[in-house]
Design an enzyme around this catalytic site. Sequence first.
Site, PDB file in Angstrom:
ATOM      1  N   SER A   1      37.201  43.956  47.713  1.00 42.44           N
ATOM      2  CA  SER A   1      36.097  43.330  46.969  1.00 42.44           C
ATOM      3  C   SER A   1      35.041  42.817  47.935  1.00 42.44           C
ATOM      4  O   SER A   1      35.345  42.474  49.083  1.00 42.44           O
ATOM      5  CB  SER A   1      36.622  42.163  46.125  1.00 42.44           C
ATOM      6  OG  SER A   1      35.564  41.401  45.584  1.00 42.44           O
TER       7      SER A   1
ATOM      8  N   TYR B   1      40.783  34.368  45.572  1.00 45.03           N
ATOM      9  CA  TYR B   1      40.467  35.795  45.454  1.00 45.03           C
ATOM     10  C   TYR B   1      39.938  36.347  46.781  1.00 45.03           C
ATOM     11  O   TYR B   1      40.311  37.448  47.207  1.00 45.03           O
ATOM     12  CB  TYR B   1      39.439  35.981  44.342  1.00 45.03           C
ATOM     13  CG  TYR B   1      39.206  37.401  43.904  1.00 45.03           C
ATOM     14  CD1 TYR B   1      40.168  38.093  43.184  1.00 45.03           C
ATOM     15  CD2 TYR B   1      38.000  38.037  44.169  1.00 45.03           C
ATOM     16  CE1 TYR B   1      39.941  39.388  42.753  1.00 45.03           C
ATOM     17  CE2 TYR B   1      37.760  39.332  43.743  1.00 45.03           C
ATOM     18  CZ  TYR B   1      38.744  40.005  43.031  1.00 45.03           C
ATOM     19  OH  TYR B   1      38.508  41.292  42.611  1.00 45.03           O
TER      20      TYR B   1
END
Length: 242
Positions: free
Chosen positions: A140, A153
Amino acid sequence: MKYALVTGGSRGIGRAVSVKLASQGFAILINYVSNEEKARETAALVEEAGSSAELLKFDVADAEATEAALTAWQQAHPDDYIEVVVNNAGIRRDSLLVWMGPEDWSRVLQITLGGFYNVTRPLLQPMLLKKRGRIINIASLSGLKGLPGQTNYSAAKGGLIAATKSLAQEVGRKGVTVNAVAPGFVKTDMVEGLDEVALKKTIPLQRFGEPEEVAALVGFLASPEAGYITGECISINGGLYS
């Protein structure tokens, strides 16, 4: 028959990747945890693309369940092996760290990093013996630059990128490549709750990406043409960050 396993394959990027790899001649193993209806929808799309689909229900964060599912599949297919693994399963539980509970921290890391380990480790040996394999990790933008409210995350995806680079050095001599793909803002369930109008203004291409665009990159990395690419993390974010 060539097999590809896509974790979190029932929706979003996982679904698009499943369909793309099916169009490239792979039989697709669609991993999911709970939403069988969406998984079956993905299976139908895979079949429409001209390939076969098989559902594998297990939580990638559960080491025992993952090993049991993969062992059962291998026993049912003694002459085959999983040539391509796409570690796509992941969740967001956003919060500022000062208010983040331990469950929100650990669950995100367990699925992304624990899932990578639980899924990839048992599938490595057949790849190494066959001297052919592709491991593609869905990272990501958050793992590259960090985003506020996503310390968990970002840590998970940043760790996944580091693991990608390390594993690539371990298995390259055996013909196995390991790469990561780092999407920015892509139109999936993962961006629900974000201010799309405001965020698009920060992106040079002025839009969110489509799952199929990420899938196209994954498809290339799974192809013979990408055989000299390994240990890379390739951004696909509309120019937002490089």
